[in-house]
Design a protein around this motif. Structure first.
Motif, PDB file in Angstrom:
ATOM      1  N   PRO A 205      49.866  48.252  -2.958  1.00 11.87           N
ATOM      2  CA  PRO A 205      49.499  47.002  -2.286  1.00 11.87           C
ATOM      3  C   PRO A 205      50.345  45.817  -2.748  1.00 11.87           C
ATOM      4  O   PRO A 205      50.855  45.804  -3.876  1.00 11.87           O
ATOM      5  CB  PRO A 205      48.031  46.810  -2.675  1.00 11.87           C
ATOM      6  CG  PRO A 205      47.844  47.614  -3.911  1.00 11.87           C
ATOM      7  CD  PRO A 205      48.767  48.779  -3.792  1.00 11.87           C
ATOM      8  N   ARG A 206      50.503  44.834  -1.851  1.00 12.65           N
ATOM      9  CA  ARG A 206      51.269  43.626  -2.155  1.00 12.65           C
ATOM     10  C   ARG A 206      50.422  42.405  -1.868  1.00 12.65           C
ATOM     11  O   ARG A 206      49.692  42.355  -0.878  1.00 12.65           O
ATOM     12  CB  ARG A 206      52.553  43.575  -1.313  1.00 12.65           C
ATOM     13  CG  ARG A 206      53.475  44.752  -1.548  1.00 12.65           C
ATOM     14  CD  ARG A 206      54.706  44.722  -0.640  1.00 12.65           C
ATOM     15  NE  ARG A 206      55.502  45.944  -0.809  1.00 12.65           N
ATOM     16  CZ  ARG A 206      56.624  46.192  -0.154  1.00 12.65           C
ATOM     17  NH1 ARG A 206      57.101  45.292   0.716  1.00 12.65           N
ATOM     18  NH2 ARG A 206      57.272  47.321  -0.350  1.00 12.65           N
ATOM     19  N   GLU A 207      50.555  41.434  -2.746  1.00 10.30           N
ATOM     20  CA  GLU A 207      49.782  40.197  -2.602  1.00 10.30           C
ATOM     21  C   GLU A 207      50.713  39.000  -2.803  1.00 10.30           C
ATOM     22  O   GLU A 207      51.353  38.889  -3.860  1.00 10.30           O
ATOM     23  CB  GLU A 207      48.659  40.156  -3.635  1.00 10.30           C
ATOM     24  CG  GLU A 207      47.840  38.886  -3.622  1.00 10.30           C
ATOM     25  CD  GLU A 207      46.858  38.808  -4.775  1.00 10.30           C
ATOM     26  OE1 GLU A 207      46.381  37.688  -5.083  1.00 10.30           O
ATOM     27  OE2 GLU A 207      46.570  39.853  -5.391  1.00 10.30           O
ATOM     28  N   PRO A 208      50.823  38.110  -1.814  1.00 13.64           N
ATOM     29  CA  PRO A 208      51.718  36.949  -1.970  1.00 13.64           C
ATOM     30  C   PRO A 208      51.353  36.098  -3.184  1.00 13.64           C
ATOM     31  O   PRO A 208      50.175  35.990  -3.563  1.00 13.64           O
ATOM     32  CB  PRO A 208      51.513  36.168  -0.667  1.00 13.64           C
ATOM     33  CG  PRO A 208      51.002  37.179   0.309  1.00 13.64           C
ATOM     34  CD  PRO A 208      50.174  38.141  -0.496  1.00 13.64           C
ATOM     35  N   VAL A 209      52.369  35.505  -3.777  1.00 11.12           N
ATOM     36  CA  VAL A 209      52.165  34.576  -4.890  1.00 11.12           C
ATOM     37  C   VAL A 209      52.114  33.168  -4.309  1.00 11.12           C
ATOM     38  O   VAL A 209      53.077  32.727  -3.673  1.00 11.12           O
ATOM     39  CB  VAL A 209      53.304  34.694  -5.921  1.00 11.12           C
ATOM     40  CG1 VAL A 209      53.134  33.659  -7.029  1.00 11.12           C
ATOM     41  CG2 VAL A 209      53.345  36.110  -6.498  1.00 11.12           C
TER      42      VAL A 209
ATOM     43  N   SER B 252      49.306  40.150 -11.122  1.00  4.86           N
ATOM     44  CA  SER B 252      48.907  41.533 -10.888  1.00  4.86           C
ATOM     45  C   SER B 252      50.107  42.354 -10.431  1.00  4.86           C
ATOM     46  O   SER B 252      51.149  41.811 -10.040  1.00  4.86           O
ATOM     47  CB  SER B 252      47.816  41.590  -9.823  1.00  4.86           C
ATOM     48  OG  SER B 252      48.346  41.172  -8.565  1.00  4.86           O
TER      49      SER B 252
ATOM     50  N   ALA C 193      50.165  43.986  -7.722  1.00  6.92           N
ATOM     51  CA  ALA C 193      50.303  43.702  -6.286  1.00  6.92           C
ATOM     52  C   ALA C 193      51.166  42.459  -6.068  1.00  6.92           C
ATOM     53  O   ALA C 193      52.001  42.413  -5.155  1.00  6.92           O
ATOM     54  CB  ALA C 193      48.930  43.519  -5.649  1.00  6.92           C
ATOM     55  N   GLN C 194      50.991  41.445  -6.904  1.00  8.73           N
ATOM     56  CA  GLN C 194      51.820  40.240  -6.801  1.00  8.73           C
ATOM     57  C   GLN C 194      53.255  40.520  -7.229  1.00  8.73           C
ATOM     58  O   GLN C 194      54.201  39.995  -6.636  1.00  8.73           O
ATOM     59  CB  GLN C 194      51.211  39.127  -7.644  1.00  8.73           C
ATOM     60  CG  GLN C 194      49.911  38.582  -7.080  1.00  8.73           C
ATOM     61  CD  GLN C 194      49.261  37.589  -8.013  1.00  8.73           C
ATOM     62  OE1 GLN C 194      49.142  37.825  -9.224  1.00  8.73           O
ATOM     63  NE2 GLN C 194      48.843  36.455  -7.456  1.00  8.73           N
TER      64      GLN C 194
ATOM     65  N   ARG D 192      54.814  43.371  -6.921  1.00 15.29           N
ATOM     66  CA  ARG D 192      55.443  44.070  -5.795  1.00 15.29           C
ATOM     67  C   ARG D 192      55.899  43.083  -4.726  1.00 15.29           C
ATOM     68  O   ARG D 192      56.979  43.219  -4.155  1.00 15.29           O
ATOM     69  CB  ARG D 192      54.464  45.081  -5.189  1.00 15.29           C
ATOM     70  CG  ARG D 192      54.214  46.322  -6.012  1.00 15.29           C
ATOM     71  CD  ARG D 192      53.405  47.340  -5.237  1.00 15.29           C
ATOM     72  NE  ARG D 192      52.942  48.395  -6.122  1.00 15.29           N
ATOM     73  CZ  ARG D 192      51.752  48.393  -6.726  1.00 15.29           C
ATOM     74  NH1 ARG D 192      50.900  47.408  -6.507  1.00 15.29           N
ATOM     75  NH2 ARG D 192      51.418  49.377  -7.539  1.00 15.29           N
ATOM     76  N   TRP D 193      55.058  42.108  -4.438  1.00 17.19           N
ATOM     77  CA  TRP D 193      55.423  41.109  -3.421  1.00 17.19           C
ATOM     78  C   TRP D 193      56.673  40.351  -3.842  1.00 17.19           C
ATOM     79  O   TRP D 193      57.556  40.086  -3.023  1.00 17.19           O
ATOM     80  CB  TRP D 193      54.253  40.149  -3.184  1.00 17.19           C
ATOM     81  CG  TRP D 193      54.502  39.184  -2.070  1.00 17.19           C
ATOM     82  CD1 TRP D 193      54.198  39.339  -0.753  1.00 17.19           C
ATOM     83  CD2 TRP D 193      55.137  37.896  -2.177  1.00 17.19           C
ATOM     84  NE1 TRP D 193      54.608  38.248  -0.028  1.00 17.19           N
ATOM     85  CE2 TRP D 193      55.189  37.340  -0.876  1.00 17.19           C
ATOM     86  CE3 TRP D 193      55.659  37.159  -3.233  1.00 17.19           C
ATOM     87  CZ2 TRP D 193      55.737  36.085  -0.618  1.00 17.19           C
ATOM     88  CZ3 TRP D 193      56.218  35.912  -2.980  1.00 17.19           C
ATOM     89  CH2 TRP D 193      56.254  35.391  -1.681  1.00 17.19           C
TER      90      TRP D 193
END
Length: 361
Positions: free
Chosen positions: A184-188, A246, A248-249, A251-252
């Motif tokens: 999963p990816r989460e924008p910063v 995280s 996920a962040q 990765r983003w």
């Protein structure tokens, strides 16, 4: 059995320790101190066995405060019989094994063999007597090295350092990119795509200040520094520091950067390899582990000087669009978790057969 120096942060060494645990899921993991809140959450599901030092929160917050205690404590820890597979850059290789010992060495202890690098923030007049004071610990460290059956180095550079420090020939086994790009990816918040990315803890030898100074010299270039911006001066708004993010962040950030920048003399250096998995090229110092992981013109642009002016000169004419993302990914496949795991299992089986024992890892 598995081992790692300490589990208190989210760095490249801890990612490798996590990979060991994934490939040997039933093996207990011995460590000096374990702070669940500040390391990778995946360790929470493992059988982690910290030392007596774990009773004190001050050591869990910063294991360096236990510096004088780590060698004697690790030497006396109870290690069950079987193969011991240790991830180490200073302490875990000193565990007293009751069977074959395999050490995946990230680097011989920097504070013992590269003190000018490790203690570079201190005045030279302090560094020299400090290095002399560490002589007893160097003797302990070399005795510990003599108890190892197989040394694995994460790069050819580290293999040379192992031979210089211990007189031992190590096999080279590159670590895998620990961050799965398919996750999963989460924008910063507050970060727009198209930035340069540098990833590293706030240690002097990571050269984050050098990277920041170089970016400041190149108009229009933006930088995100995972681990935070160096303290002690004001940086322009083109530079953004982020901490405690995280996976996920992260990765983003890899997916949305234009390239990964790394200018430290790393033992291996995972951040460019993680960037390759996302199709991102790297701009790195022509030194250390980057000589193993980089590929000039295909996935990498090397910088010859370890100074801000040299990096700035490269960044001024660096065009990420000249790199083929698919070819960058193909190059990164050399550092897969699957191939790393296969090699480890073969080595554990080899030493188990040689000793006539079952694997303990």
């Amino acid at each position: 059995m598995l081992a790692h120096d300490y589990l208190t942060q989210r760095g490249g060494g801890e990612r490798v320790a996590l990979e060991l645990a994934r490939h040997f899921p039933d093996a207990p993991l011995i460590t000096s101190v374990y702070e669940e809140a500040t390391t990778f959450p995946e360790f929470a599901g493992r059988d982690v066995r910290p030392s007596v030092l774990n009773r004190w929160a001050v050591f869990r917050r910063d294991p360096r405060r236990a510096f004088a205690l780590l060698a004697p404590v690790m030497s006396r820890m109870d290690v069950p019989r079987g193969v011991l597979l240790a991830s180490s850059s200073g302490w875990a290789h000193g565990l007293r094994a009751h069977g074959p010992k395999v050490v995946y060495c990230h680097n011989p202890a920097r504070w013992l063999y590269q003190p000018d690098d490790y203690f570079r923030a201190l005045p030279r007049v302090v560094r020299r007597p400090l290095s002399a004071a560490l002589a007893p610990l160097r003797r302990w460290d070399r005795r510990a090295a003599r108890t190892v059956d197989v040394y694995l180095a994460n790069s050819t550079s580290v293999a040379r350092r192992i031979e210089e420090a211990y007189g031992v020939r190590a096999r080279v086994l590159h670590p895998p990119a620990g961050l799965d790009p398919a996750g999963p990816r989460e924008p910063v918040p507050g970060v727009e795509p198209g930035f340069l990315l540098t990833v590293g803890r706030r240690r002097g030898y990571k050269n984050t200040s050098l990277v920041c100074e170089a970016v400041e010299q190149v108009p229009g270039v933006r930088l995100v520094a995972v681990g935070g911006l160096p303290a002690g001066r004001e940086w322009s708004e083109r530079l953004t520091g982020v901490r405690d993010i995280s996976d996920a962040q992260l990765r983003w950030l890899y997916a949305n950067c234009s390239a990964v920048v790394a200018m430290s003399r790393e033992d291996f250096g995972l951040s460019p390899v993680e960037g390759f998995a996302f199709g991102k090229p790297s701009v790195v110092l022509r030194a250390g582990g980057y000589l193993d992981s980089g590929l000039e013109g295909v996935a990498t642009r090397f910088v010859d000087g370890e100074d801000a002016a040299s990096l700035a000169a490269v960044l001024r004419d660096f065009d990420p669009a000249q790199f083929d993302a698919e070819k960058v990914r193909e190059h990164g496949e050399r550092f897969s978790a699957a191939s790393f795991g296969r090699a480890l299992r073969e080595i554990v089986a080899e030493v188990s057969g040689r000793a006539g024992t079952r694997p303990g890892a």
